[in-house]
Design a protein around this motif. Structure first.
Motif, PDB file in Angstrom:
ATOM      1  N   VAL A  51      27.986  51.388  38.639  1.00 20.59           N
ATOM      2  CA  VAL A  51      27.405  50.445  39.542  1.00 20.59           C
ATOM      3  C   VAL A  51      28.203  49.503  40.223  1.00 20.59           C
ATOM      4  O   VAL A  51      28.697  49.473  41.365  1.00 20.59           O
ATOM      5  CB  VAL A  51      25.899  49.970  38.935  1.00 20.59           C
ATOM      6  N   SER A  52      28.789  48.636  39.071  1.00 24.93           N
ATOM      7  CA  SER A  52      29.391  47.472  39.527  1.00 24.93           C
ATOM      8  C   SER A  52      30.180  46.607  38.528  1.00 24.93           C
ATOM      9  O   SER A  52      29.827  47.019  37.215  1.00 24.93           O
ATOM     10  CB  SER A  52      28.397  46.314  40.299  1.00 24.93           C
ATOM     11  N   GLN A  53      31.275  46.271  38.928  1.00 28.11           N
ATOM     12  CA  GLN A  53      32.048  45.374  37.565  1.00 28.11           C
ATOM     13  C   GLN A  53      32.700  44.148  38.300  1.00 28.11           C
ATOM     14  O   GLN A  53      32.859  43.925  39.298  1.00 28.11           O
ATOM     15  CB  GLN A  53      33.098  46.159  37.005  1.00 28.11           C
ATOM     16  N   ILE A  54      32.872  43.222  37.202  1.00 29.74           N
ATOM     17  CA  ILE A  54      33.193  42.129  37.686  1.00 29.74           C
ATOM     18  C   ILE A  54      34.397  41.471  36.423  1.00 29.74           C
ATOM     19  O   ILE A  54      34.272  41.957  35.384  1.00 29.74           O
ATOM     20  CB  ILE A  54      32.302  40.987  37.661  1.00 29.74           C
ATOM     21  N   PHE A 107      23.423  45.556  46.206  1.00 21.57           N
ATOM     22  CA  PHE A 107      23.592  45.043  44.862  1.00 21.57           C
ATOM     23  C   PHE A 107      24.614  44.054  44.835  1.00 21.57           C
ATOM     24  O   PHE A 107      25.879  44.076  45.198  1.00 21.57           O
ATOM     25  CB  PHE A 107      23.925  45.884  43.651  1.00 21.57           C
ATOM     26  N   THR A 108      24.434  42.730  43.766  1.00 24.76           N
ATOM     27  CA  THR A 108      25.511  41.951  43.807  1.00 24.76           C
ATOM     28  C   THR A 108      25.780  41.506  42.318  1.00 24.76           C
ATOM     29  O   THR A 108      24.699  40.951  41.438  1.00 24.76           O
ATOM     30  CB  THR A 108      25.166  40.547  44.608  1.00 24.76           C
ATOM     31  N   ILE A 109      26.788  41.814  41.748  1.00 23.43           N
ATOM     32  CA  ILE A 109      27.056  41.329  40.206  1.00 23.43           C
ATOM     33  C   ILE A 109      27.680  39.848  40.483  1.00 23.43           C
ATOM     34  O   ILE A 109      28.479  39.297  41.166  1.00 23.43           O
ATOM     35  CB  ILE A 109      28.103  42.362  39.667  1.00 23.43           C
ATOM     36  N   SER A 110      27.465  39.151  39.125  1.00 26.92           N
ATOM     37  CA  SER A 110      27.840  37.860  39.183  1.00 26.92           C
ATOM     38  C   SER A 110      27.883  37.466  37.469  1.00 26.92           C
ATOM     39  O   SER A 110      27.112  38.068  36.771  1.00 26.92           O
ATOM     40  CB  SER A 110      26.982  36.653  39.906  1.00 26.92           C
ATOM     41  N   ARG A 111      28.546  36.301  37.230  1.00 22.87           N
ATOM     42  CA  ARG A 111      28.473  36.187  35.934  1.00 22.87           C
ATOM     43  C   ARG A 111      28.458  34.563  35.690  1.00 22.87           C
ATOM     44  O   ARG A 111      28.816  33.671  36.545  1.00 22.87           O
ATOM     45  CB  ARG A 111      29.675  36.477  35.143  1.00 22.87           C
ATOM     46  N   THR A 129      35.337  41.480  42.390  1.00 19.07           N
ATOM     47  CA  THR A 129      34.025  42.335  42.031  1.00 19.07           C
ATOM     48  C   THR A 129      34.382  43.809  42.469  1.00 19.07           C
ATOM     49  O   THR A 129      35.263  43.844  43.370  1.00 19.07           O
ATOM     50  CB  THR A 129      32.730  41.866  42.269  1.00 19.07           C
ATOM     51  N   TYR A 130      33.953  44.721  42.073  1.00 16.73           N
ATOM     52  CA  TYR A 130      33.882  45.979  42.879  1.00 16.73           C
ATOM     53  C   TYR A 130      32.675  46.813  42.443  1.00 16.73           C
ATOM     54  O   TYR A 130      32.070  46.751  41.407  1.00 16.73           O
ATOM     55  CB  TYR A 130      35.091  46.861  42.124  1.00 16.73           C
ATOM     56  N   SER A 131      32.062  47.555  43.662  1.00 14.27           N
ATOM     57  CA  SER A 131      30.863  48.067  43.396  1.00 14.27           C
ATOM     58  C   SER A 131      30.877  49.580  44.011  1.00 14.27           C
ATOM     59  O   SER A 131      31.735  49.687  44.663  1.00 14.27           O
ATOM     60  CB  SER A 131      29.589  47.554  44.040  1.00 14.27           C
ATOM     61  N   ALA A 132      29.877  50.345  43.365  1.00 22.16           N
ATOM     62  CA  ALA A 132      30.165  51.791  43.991  1.00 22.16           C
ATOM     63  C   ALA A 132      29.399  51.935  45.291  1.00 22.16           C
ATOM     64  O   ALA A 132      28.564  50.786  45.714  1.00 22.16           O
ATOM     65  CB  ALA A 132      29.006  52.482  43.086  1.00 22.16           C
TER      66      ALA A 132
END
Length: 122
Positions: free
Chosen positions: A48-51, A68-72, A58-61
């Motif tokens: 789906v996504s990575q960070i 969608f948004t990935i964060s940390r 970040t990189y997403s499908a």
């Protein structure tokens, strides 16, 4: 030992939003890139996504880009997945995972959570 615990899944109507969280313990969190994956019934697990470690990349499908948004938050040892404009096709068990590489292929993720169910109704 390393633990990744996902939360925030549930049932939502199409067009709605959910925010998944993954709390990590037993590892030096900011040494790891983090990813989200999902698996729908009868289908293979998909990326789906990575960070990256610092959250600056970040990189997403393609299937989730723009939605969608990935964060940390390294202070909280937590990675998030904000999911907007959800579709029935997003229904799956969502897993977080940790890797020492970025970007990482699926097999390069060392640690996995147990998953949280997301169900999107039409």
């Amino acid at each position: 030992q390393v633990q990744l615990v996902e939360s925030g899944g549930g049932l939502v109507q199409a067009g709605g939003s959910l925010r998944l969280s993954c709390a990590a313990s037993g590892l030096t969190f900011d040494n790891y890139a983090m990813g989200w994956f999902r698996q729908a019934p009868g289908k293979e697990r998909e990326f789906v996504s990575q960070i990256n470690w610092s959250g600056t990349s970040t990189y997403s499908a393609d299937s989730v880009k723009g939605r969608f948004t990935i964060s940390r938050d390294n202070a909280r040892n937590t990675v998030y997945l904000q999911m907007d404009s959800l579709k029935p096709g997003d229904t799956a068990v969502y897993y977080c995972a940790a890797s020492t590489k970025y970007p990482s292929r699926t097999y390069e993720y060392h640690y996995w959570g147990q998953g949280t169910q997301v169900t999107v109704s039409s």
